[in-house]
Enzyme design. Structure first.
Site, mmCIF file in Angstrom:
data_model
loop_
_atom_site.group_PDB
_atom_site.id
_atom_site.type_symbol
_atom_site.label_atom_id
_atom_site.label_comp_id
_atom_site.label_asym_id
_atom_site.label_seq_id
_atom_site.Cartn_x
_atom_site.Cartn_y
_atom_site.Cartn_z
ATOM 1 N N ALA A 35 0.841 -1.206 0.000
ATOM 2 C CA ALA A 35 0.000 0.000 0.000
ATOM 3 C C ALA A 35 0.873 1.252 0.000
ATOM 4 C CB ALA A 35 -0.893 0.004 1.227
ATOM 5 N N ASP A 36 0.332 2.363 -0.503
ATOM 6 C CA ASP A 36 0.996 3.651 -0.309
ATOM 7 C C ASP A 36 0.149 4.477 0.661
ATOM 8 O OD1 ASP A 36 -1.118 4.790 -1.740
ATOM 9 O OD2 ASP A 36 -0.002 4.887 -3.610
ATOM 10 N N SER A 37 0.572 5.706 0.929
ATOM 11 C CA SER A 37 -0.101 6.486 1.969
ATOM 12 C C SER A 37 -1.577 6.758 1.616
ATOM 13 C CB SER A 37 0.645 7.795 2.206
ATOM 14 O OG SER A 37 0.682 8.549 1.024
ATOM 15 N N LEU A 38 -1.860 6.942 0.328
ATOM 16 C CA LEU A 38 -3.261 7.180 -0.059
ATOM 17 C C LEU A 38 -4.089 5.915 0.124
ATOM 18 C CD1 LEU A 38 -3.058 9.404 -3.273
ATOM 19 C CD2 LEU A 38 -3.476 10.109 -0.929
ATOM 20 N N ASP A 39 -3.477 4.754 -0.163
ATOM 21 C CA ASP A 39 -4.197 3.490 0.039
ATOM 22 C C ASP A 39 -4.613 3.339 1.503
ATOM 23 O OD1 ASP A 39 -4.042 2.417 -2.599
ATOM 24 O OD2 ASP A 39 -1.955 1.867 -2.255
#
Lengths: 79, 429
Positions: A35-39
């Protein structure tokens, strides 16, 4: 496994498009599940929707693993 | 600023990709177009009962092998929700174009990656995504707005996603000039290569406004055809007496533009050269062209001048020709004025008759059709041109494709706001 844990893991599988076997209790959204921060922002929103709880931003920032999410939600539900 | 340039560099097309109402895949779409097939149909995926226009051109659903679109073949489920449909269609067409070009610099070719850019535009961008977010706010669910809302709706994210997918680190840009977007993107990207900002540019346009909000908006501006709801394939009829507006289409067209020597060095297949590009503004009205077609005339003339060719050297024009009562004849007259006595040997058709008006993607897919007309020596047809409202010495290729000797073509796109663009392609020497 608790109902909460089951439901949390199901949401993680759906939102991050990862295999169920990878979503262990200890798994980190960013380090282990791609995941990234937006996820993670979206994931927390999905938890709020599914469990009918509000997770304020400062608490959301501390939810980085599957276990963090399960613990936070169970605490809210028993409160 | 440009003092270091000895001369503009030559630019060729080495890859093409398309997703449009006739399907996916350049060869598949072109074959269907030459056969006179139409991609227009009644809208099925949302309720049109409140809309006076009920037909559109939508990308057919099915597998890639069938020349149709199943988005999960192209974009992982997890990523689909991060992009409005216009970005998804851009990615499909860009993937086809890049694969077709064979240009795939790897991790170990950072310099090549830095010399490869992307310029894919859109007329409207993520309109349906904006609608959904507005609905949440209206329902008091402001906190439910996705973190992906803004990056899903932003027009330049089509270029962004393509650059991320392929690691293209050169100029990353996006054109927004309504229905002229596609031609502006191809022309501007070609100039970036000509001026040495990049060696390769992935350029084009994408649009996906066939949604209730997009249809309602264009209905309100009285731009859409409403008289052929029962005969969808008859709705788009450029220059025909019975035309009553354009039929909205969705899709994307993307090409790989490349500096000539760069393409030769790697042995790339060269479809055509971009030899001319011209632009103008009407300074007249927000949605209507000037009655004398002066803006179109000046854009075409500027393109001819930049190419250094005479009208007599152009054998085919892919018209803007949207099937609106006013615009079609205005463009026709502008072409007649510019070509003069040479008009009688010119062929001009509107491929919007088969796929509708793809707004910001129109100029890009029509650029591809123009290049294919050169490659195959055939002018694609203007469907439904049964009874022209105005006689003309120009052969408008009514109803059936025509084999013709074609080595140089001009393609027009004009947009709301009074923006006009023309681009000229020539057979690769």
């Amino acid at each position: 496994m608790s109902d909460t844990a089951d439901k949390v893991k199901k949401i993680v599988v759906e939102h991050l498009g990862v295999e169920e076997s990878k979503v262990t209790t200890e798994a980190s959204f960013i380090d282990d599940l791609g995941a990234d921060s937006l996820d993670t922002v979206e994931l927390v929103m999905a938890f709020e929707e599914a469990f009918g709880v509000e997770i304020p931003d400062d608490a959301a920032e501390k939810i980085t693993t599957v276990k963090d999410a399960i613990d936070y939600i169970e605490k809210q539900k028993s409160a | 600023m440009f003092g270091h340039l000895v001369a503009p560099r030559r630019v060729v097309v080495t890859g093409m990709g398309i997703a449009c109402p006739l399907g996916l895949g350049v060869e598949n779409v072109w074959k269907r177009m030459l056969a006179g097939e139409s991609g227009l149909a009644a809208i099925q995926n949302f309720d049109t009962s409140a809309l006076p226009a009920k037909i559109a051109g939508q990308v057919p659903v099915g597998t890639r092998a069938e020349g149709k679109l199943d988005i999960s073949e192209w974009i992982p489920v997890k990523d689909q929700k991060k992009m409005d449909r216009f970005i998804q269609l851009a990615l499909v067409a860009a993937t086809e174009a890049v694969e077709d070009s064979g240009w795939a610099p790897g991790e170990d070719q950072q310099e090549e990656r830095c010399r490869t850019g992307v310029m894919i535009g859109s007329g409207i961008g993520g309109l349906p995504t904006i609608f959904e977010a507005s609905t949440l706010i209206q329902q008091g669910k402001t906190r439910r707005i996705s973190p992906f809302f803004i990056p899903s709706a932003l027009i330049n994210l089509a270029s962004g996603h393509v650059s991320i997918k392929y690691g293209f680190k050169g100029p990353n840009h996006a054109v927004v000039t309504a229905c002229a977007t596609g031609v502006h993107a191809l022309g501007d990207a070609a100039r970036l290569i000509a001026l040495n900002d990049a060696d390769v540019m992935v350029a084009g346009g994408a649009e996906a406004a066939v949604a209730e909000i997009g249809m309602a908006g264009f209905c309100a501006s009285r731009a859409l055809s409403t008289a052929f709801n029962d005969q969808p394939t008859k709705g788009s009829r450029p220059w025909d007496r019975d035309r009553d507006g354009f039929v909205m289409g969705e899709g994307a067209g993307v090409v790989v533009l490349e500096e000539l020597e760069h393409a030769k060095r790697r042995g790339a297949k060269i479809y055509a050269e971009v030899i001319g590009y011209g632009m103008s503004g009407d300074a007249y009205h927000i949605t209507s062209p000037t009655e004398d077609g002066d803006g179109a005339f000046r854009a075409m003339r500027a393109a001819l001048m930049s190419a250094g060719v005479e009208p007599s050297q152009i054998q085919y024009v892919n018209a803007h020709g949207t099937s609106t009562p006013m615009g079609d004849d205005i463009e026709l007259q502008a072409v007649e004025r510019l070509w003069g006595d040479e008009a009688k040997s010119l062929a001009m058709s509107s491929t919007k008759s088969a796929i509708g008006h793809l707004l910001g993607a129109a100029g890009a897919v029509e650029g591809i059709f123009s290049i294919l007309a050169i490659r195959d020596g055939v002018a694609p047809p203007t469907l439904n041109l049964e009874d022209p409202s105005r006689e003309s010495p120009i052969d408008r290729v009514a109803l059936e494709a025509q084999p013709r000797k074609i080595d140089t073509v001009l393609s027009n796109s004009f947009g709301f706001g009074g923006t006009n663009a023309s681009i000229i392609f020539r057979k690769a020497a």
